[in-house]
Write a protein that holds these residues in place. Sequence first.
Motif, PDB file in Angstrom:
ATOM      1  N   ALA A 466       0.829  -1.204   0.000  1.00 43.39           N
ATOM      2  CA  ALA A 466       0.000   0.000   0.000  1.00 43.39           C
ATOM      3  C   ALA A 466       0.865   1.256   0.000  1.00 43.39           C
ATOM      4  N   VAL A 467       1.949   1.252   0.777  1.00 43.31           N
ATOM      5  CA  VAL A 467       2.851   2.406   0.831  1.00 43.31           C
ATOM      6  C   VAL A 467       3.602   2.563  -0.489  1.00 43.31           C
ATOM      7  N   GLY A 470       0.726   2.370  -3.653  1.00 45.50           N
ATOM      8  CA  GLY A 470      -0.504   3.143  -3.578  1.00 45.50           C
ATOM      9  C   GLY A 470      -0.293   4.580  -3.138  1.00 45.50           C
ATOM     10  N   ILE A 471       0.427   4.770  -2.020  1.00 45.28           N
ATOM     11  CA  ILE A 471       0.527   6.098  -1.405  1.00 45.28           C
ATOM     12  C   ILE A 471       1.720   6.893  -1.931  1.00 45.28           C
ATOM     13  N   SER A 472       2.905   6.292  -1.975  1.00 45.87           N
ATOM     14  CA  SER A 472       4.106   7.058  -2.323  1.00 45.87           C
ATOM     15  C   SER A 472       4.057   7.675  -3.722  1.00 45.87           C
ATOM     16  N   ILE A 479      -3.956   7.822   3.010  1.00 42.08           N
ATOM     17  CA  ILE A 479      -4.296   7.140   4.265  1.00 42.08           C
ATOM     18  C   ILE A 479      -4.342   5.628   4.029  1.00 42.08           C
ATOM     19  N   ILE A 480      -3.790   4.880   4.957  1.00 36.70           N
ATOM     20  CA  ILE A 480      -3.888   3.415   4.959  1.00 36.70           C
ATOM     21  C   ILE A 480      -4.739   3.014   6.154  1.00 36.70           C
ATOM     22  N   SER A 494      -8.485  -6.436   6.374  1.00 34.68           N
ATOM     23  CA  SER A 494      -8.427  -5.627   5.160  1.00 34.68           C
ATOM     24  C   SER A 494      -7.419  -4.505   5.335  1.00 34.68           C
ATOM     25  N   VAL A 495      -6.684  -4.249   4.264  1.00 41.43           N
ATOM     26  CA  VAL A 495      -5.744  -3.123   4.213  1.00 41.43           C
ATOM     27  C   VAL A 495      -6.176  -2.274   3.026  1.00 41.43           C
ATOM     28  N   ARG A 496      -6.705  -1.067   3.323  1.00 38.00           N
ATOM     29  CA  ARG A 496      -7.263  -0.200   2.290  1.00 38.00           C
ATOM     30  C   ARG A 496      -6.425   1.084   2.210  1.00 38.00           C
ATOM     31  N   ASP A 497      -6.152   1.506   0.985  1.00 31.43           N
ATOM     32  CA  ASP A 497      -5.489   2.805   0.797  1.00 31.43           C
ATOM     33  C   ASP A 497      -6.269   3.619  -0.215  1.00 31.43           C
TER      34      ASP A 497
END
Length: 580
Positions: A466-467, A470-472, A479-480, A494-497
């Motif tokens: 995710a990091v 998805g985020i970086s 937000i994760i 669940s891990v949502r981004d």
Amino acid sequence: MDIGLMDVIKNIAVLGLAAYLTTQLPPFRRALSQSQYRLRDKLVLICIFGFFSALGNYLSIPVLGAIANTRIVGAVAGGLLGGPMVGLGAGIIGAIPRYFMGGFTMIPAVITNVIVGYLSGLVYARYGVRNIGVKTALAVSFGAEVILKVMILAFSSSSEAAWELERVIAIPTTVANCLGVMLFVYIVRDVYQEQEKVQAKAAQQAMQVIHKANGVLWSGLTITSAQQVAEIIHSEIEANAVAVTDTEKVLAFIGEGADHHIIGQPFITQATKLARQHRHTVITNDRASIGCPVCSCPLTAVIDAPLLVNNRFQGSIKVYKTGAGIILPYEAELVQGIANFLSLQLLHGELEAKTMLLAQAEYNSLRAQIHPHFMFNTLGTIRAIIRTDPEQARALIKDLSDIIRRHIRPGREMNTIAEEMDFVDSYIRLEQARFGDRIQIIKVIDPEAYDQAVPVFAVQVLVENAVKHGISPKKEGGIIEIRVRREDNIVYISVRDNGVGIAGKSPAHLLEAQPMSQISAGIGIGINNVHARIQRLFGHEFGISIKSGENEGTCVSIRLPWREVASDDADEGRKSCYCR
């Protein structure tokens, strides 16, 4: 001279006795089973039915310069029960003595006996022996009688004598011969029913052996497992001795002959050597063919079925009989079926061992997998803040050391949710030190789920993806959100981004949650590894599903069965159910 009722009854009685005795012969029973219908058996049946056809000539009744007999019964019954070759051969054998008896009906009688034997065999070829009933036997035998009488009327040397003969014997001989063939078929069908009962019993024995031996050989073919198999087979199958070998030696032996077939010593029978060499079942009812070098060995018959794994000889199952005991076809099929089942168990054991080695290799690879860029970036971050904020630098060094230690230390394959959250916290703090407020984390965890078993690094891999993916890539960050909840006996993680989503997949395709098998392309090795480990540990109904849309974020969900793992660290991970 008229043929009386007693003459007909006498001939039918003789034929009935002959039919019963015939069905008790092993070659005849092997032929009826159709599983070992060999050329030698056909030749034996030709001799048997040919003998009865020839005997019918001598059970004849002289009538008006000719003879009324049951010769045709052997030829027709032979064809119906043995096929064209048997019917033709029996017809020829029965015709030979009739030829030397002479008389004005000799030529049509000889020719007809051969013809009806062959034609009856064609009925066998058309319907099969097990589908020939009493009605079919009546129709065929009646047709054979019609052919015989037409041939006599057409080709006898004296047509007037032939007409007079048939006027006297037509009905009695037709009745006697039809009843004789029907009696043969009726008795044989009774044998079928007996065989079906025996086969049903054999199937029950096989199921008992399979039930009791299930899983015994999963750990391999050893003296202990072989002894268990031998005891199970010996208790369920009527055998005088049972043996189990590996590729070289006897692993188990129960029954007569145990004094010289010794556990742990090389096997000594030629039958097992042949089974190993050719990798097929050896069946023999001959002491010499067993090939035991001990002259006093009581074993006289054997089924030696090899245990094969990918066509590699791993050992054999041997079922012995002594004295006058012989190996029947259904027994051979029974032992072969058991050997096939045990071979599958050995294959299962090999595959399980390979699967465990592969899984361990994948797990070790995942544990050792610390991305160099992550290490360099983290060290660069620590170096940058070590002068301005030594306390934070010290905390980051501790987090980094914890991550490295968890990756390189040997340990169990399962963690608790609490332990996984500790690991995720260390990882997130390191990334937040680098990205600052661009990465925010939310955790919503059911307190009951802290002791839930989860594969090591399962949640951390999802957070790292995710990091990284998805985020970086988003300039403003994101937000994760990690959620863990329990519903009955199922746990959902669940891990949502709200990052960029999975590139290369259209929103329409990934809008709804999809199983990993449908979208594995483009997904990281780490997630695929976690999915495979979950399915191996818990079953194919569990695993990972993904929901994503380009520029709409990604949600990766794990479905697990409720299963607790005792952990000394679990209490340390029980923090607030909602933390930011």
